[in-house]
Design an enzyme around this catalytic site. Sequence first.
Site, short mmCIF file in Angstrom:
data_model
loop_
_atom_site.label_atom_id
_atom_site.label_comp_id
_atom_site.label_asym_id
_atom_site.label_seq_id
_atom_site.Cartn_x
_atom_site.Cartn_y
_atom_site.Cartn_z
N GLY A 1 0.81 -1.22 0.00
CA GLY A 1 0.00 0.00 0.00
C GLY A 1 0.84 1.26 0.00
N ARG B 1 1.32 -6.09 -4.84
CA ARG B 1 1.31 -6.91 -3.63
C ARG B 1 1.81 -8.33 -3.85
NH1 ARG B 1 -1.42 -4.37 0.59
NH2 ARG B 1 -2.48 -2.49 -0.07
N ASP C 1 5.64 -7.55 5.83
CA ASP C 1 5.64 -8.69 4.92
C ASP C 1 6.67 -8.53 3.81
OD1 ASP C 1 3.77 -10.13 6.23
OD2 ASP C 1 2.14 -9.79 4.80
N LYS D 1 8.40 0.86 5.37
CA LYS D 1 7.26 1.67 4.94
C LYS D 1 5.98 1.14 5.53
CE LYS D 1 4.51 0.11 2.50
NZ LYS D 1 3.67 -0.69 1.60
N THR D 2 5.11 1.96 6.01
CA THR D 2 3.69 1.69 6.22
C THR D 2 3.05 2.81 7.03
OG1 THR D 2 1.98 0.32 7.22
CG2 THR D 2 4.12 0.15 8.20
N ASP E 1 0.49 2.39 8.63
CA ASP E 1 -0.14 1.77 9.81
C ASP E 1 0.71 1.91 11.07
OD1 ASP E 1 -2.14 1.04 8.13
OD2 ASP E 1 -1.51 -1.05 7.94
#
Lengths: 553, 553
Positions: free
Chosen positions: B81, B145, B176, B202-203, B205
């Site tokens: 994402g 992905r 992941d 990266k994220t 979240d």
Amino acid sequence: MEISPLQKERLQYQPKLPGMLRGGIANISVQEGEETQSVADQEKIKSLFPLTYGKREITFVKGQNTAPAKKQVVGVILSGGQAPGGHNVICGLYDALKAANKDNVLLGFKGGPSGLTDDKFVELDDAFINAYRNTGGFDIIGSGRTKIETPEQFAAAEATAKRHGLTAVVIIGGDDSNTNAAVLAEYFAAHKSGVQVIGCPKTIDGDLKNDDIECSFGFDTATKTYSELIGNIERDANSAKKYWHFIKVMGRSASHVALECALETQPNICLIGEEVAAKKMSLSQIADQIADSVVARSKTEGNFGVVIVPEGIVEFVPEFGTLISEINELLAGEKTAEFNALPTWEDKKAYIKKGLTEASWNVFDILPENIQQQLFLERDPHGNVQVSLIESEKLFSQMVAKKLEERRAKGEYNGKFSAQHHFFGYEGRCAFPSNFDADYCYSLGYNACMLIQYGYTGYLSKISNLSKPADQWVAGGMPITKMMNMERRNGEDKPVIRKALVDLDGKPFQYFAAHRAKWAVETDYLYPGAIQYYGPSDVCDLTTRTLALEKGE
Amino acid sequence: MEISPLQKERLQYQPKLPGMLRGGIANISVQEGEETQSVADQEKIKSLFPLTYGKREITFVKGQNTAPAKKQVVGVILSGGQAPGGHNVICGLYDALKAANKDNVLLGFKGGPSGLTDDKFVELDDAFINAYRNTGGFDIIGSGRTKIETPEQFAAAEATAKRHGLTAVVIIGGDDSNTNAAVLAEYFAAHKSGVQVIGCPKTIDGDLKNDDIECSFGFDTATKTYSELIGNIERDANSAKKYWHFIKVMGRSASHVALECALETQPNICLIGEEVAAKKMSLSQIADQIADSVVARSKTEGNFGVVIVPEGIVEFVPEFGTLISEINELLAGEKTAEFNALPTWEDKKAYIKKGLTEASWNVFDILPENIQQQLFLERDPHGNVQVSLIESEKLFSQMVAKKLEERRAKGEYNGKFSAQHHFFGYEGRCAFPSNFDADYCYSLGYNACMLIQYGYTGYLSKISNLSKPADQWVAGGMPITKMMNMERRNGEDKPVIRKALVDLDGKPFQYFAAHRAKWAVETDYLYPGAIQYYGPSDVCDLTTRTLALEKGE
């Protein structure tokens, strides 16, 4: 009270005034222009506003202030929905009042016009005002939607004015609220109560706009906030390449917000209610137009895109309006109970089919089932369909999905269609005002004080030449009656400020129309980013594309 | 191509590097630290990563560059994402590569890891890179992905690497993707293919975080964007005083985003999934907690408020998890058809009641009917309930409405409750990176080049001391295996980077917990406003409250 770092810094921002207001109160002189006429129905409007009709437009210039010395006790009211900059109107008004005479008083009437009738107020002082400079929201004194209409309300307003020795009331509101300001001005004039009334043009919808008012405040900040989000979503769509985003934006009676956002972000599709009405477009035609873009892009750019939908879109679709009227008729009075008693949705549908004209049934029949049910199950206390609750962004994405399956069956489409939905409204109404709105609103308030000092009533505070830097802005005032005409409201002819719809012959729409075929197929997204309050002037001081185009820039 | 004024200006921004990386490539020396161990399951992880396990942590310092001279051909991949700043990682990597040797080559593999296996690439040059500096999105080369997992995929990746003479691959991704980077590093090492692999954290979240990685990039910008909107809505709520806004924010497996937004905006309620799980809270308890705030505020502040709901909340409610498992079981295989054949919803409900345990039926029974239907009607291709589609913000507002009516009946509540719903996710993933994320990402990319030059593989680019100004940041690298443990995934034990949940003993949650009782009743909203890229440093350079609190600031 804890405040954010940005809020702390914004409290220090000094809004820019128009050049002619910068020399201090003592150096602001007034110039009267032509006598005015209402835009239509002159005789009727004149008869309703005998004392405030036909006054001259006025402009402020640098020169000796010749206003009579008089202690002012002014009341200010925020009316209707929030718009960024409301606090600054009050700050500008306060600063001008205090600069004119430190004994002048500003009372904030709380919770909208009912604050005046119910006499709920707070006296504004330095400490109070300083905590709200250049901030968003209407929380300084709250807002409300009451209109002052009945004899009892007028009497109550007058009693409050008398109790406080009010010399003027400033009403910050949209077209309805400023119509109400004109009515109140006439009432006070007729009762010789010595209270002037000045309006200030507010609304994020952008529909309080005419030959005199170049734009209402809040439109700049709200559309910039929505455009920030739309741009971010466009960039996400263009990165992930897997969704069509259907984005509804506020604006029920006009599509200015949607159009401005489209000019700022160049989405694949933007629906404009006024065009839909003018071309008498059907829901099916609209869905086809979107589906055309989806199909074309699936072959070149990928299975992604962005569609902007104005909140009020379905109300502009003629066949939909007819359907809604028929449904309201179908379920009027006791028929609601009869309908509700039908055991299954299939039974209900049969009942509906029997009750609608064939044309309306055909419209109803193509709607997705959840929307069909929404039309019948969620109704207001009068039994009417609640059109504002219809999730039009979902309506169109579902209709497009159906169209695409039909095209797939014919071998015309081979893509994937997956939709996301968004609605932006509350996100932008209380943002920190952009520099433009901070300056414009402060100027409107400051200017309102000058109109009061010079004894005007029933005027709208007017700042123009807004597409230029603030020092070139022009300050003045215009009789509210000049903007009025007679319109049918709830079965009665009423004097109202004419609402500005998107002008299909105007430059903003024409620019959009000239580019949209390309935008529909290519990926020409613009990413405006977040509103900037600091930094290069082209980033933090530019106002809307709508205004720039209207002014030929 | 037309670009926005902000984009134009942001292209000129020069991101700040950590002090030790500022002296030019020739003056960056390496310091090796301790040998590392995985955080758990050491023997197992070591056996799976025999060649890349146990390496030393490393730090860069000012000093003579002793890396061997070697032309580098590096591939870069964006995985998963979008997160603001991805473009800057690539820009930093590019600038360092070109500064080291103008003949070095950077290939962007398109559309995620599948770009490497399918050999879809673009060679990045100055003109290309310069158009993406300090911009949001992953559109520079796209993302995807795909995981590189099968022998065929590994072979294809190796063939691509060989074809281009790749010396290294940089993978920009979440937990992941970085796990996948470690596996690929081990594979290339085992095959002596001479290709190093470096990961970048990266994220949005915020759940890729541990003793070594202080935060993942994108979290700062995304939470600032959501907080801007939440603050604007709070101010609207506090002005209009008529709605309770239920705001869902992205973050399914951890509630870091919700917590950070709560720290930034001080809403009345913020649910934290990890706490719900730890306290084994029921849906009814959560709804009661919100209803308590609504009732208390209705007596003092008014009928308005703001609730933040993390996207994954229902998955943390133990009884809800049980219900979902039972539903999946109830409709497994042929039973779906049997269920679908039941003519009415009442029949279906009877079938459900018979099939669920009493405890789960009781949970099901308190859900609003539209949510009940969602659980049964919208299922994935395997027949499972699509938990991610459950509109949890509506679930809670409806449950709260019911609770309030019960309290009203008992005379405990006399207010009005009207709710608005929002979901913020796509709005923030592709925003222009904040100065923090622009600097951090550029540094991560620049630093990745240094790790490549010095011959490391299976490392995560690591920049730390992030709560301090950039010149005090520390650049280095950490073996990815150090962050791994074994976890059960789809019925198999897999080596994975341990995901960081909200630590209920950590300072960010503790701060929130210490203040929320007051926030629930009072109106203590903070209005952060839009991200600023220019202006006073406390407005445009501060990073998250989460990081500041974790660092004791």
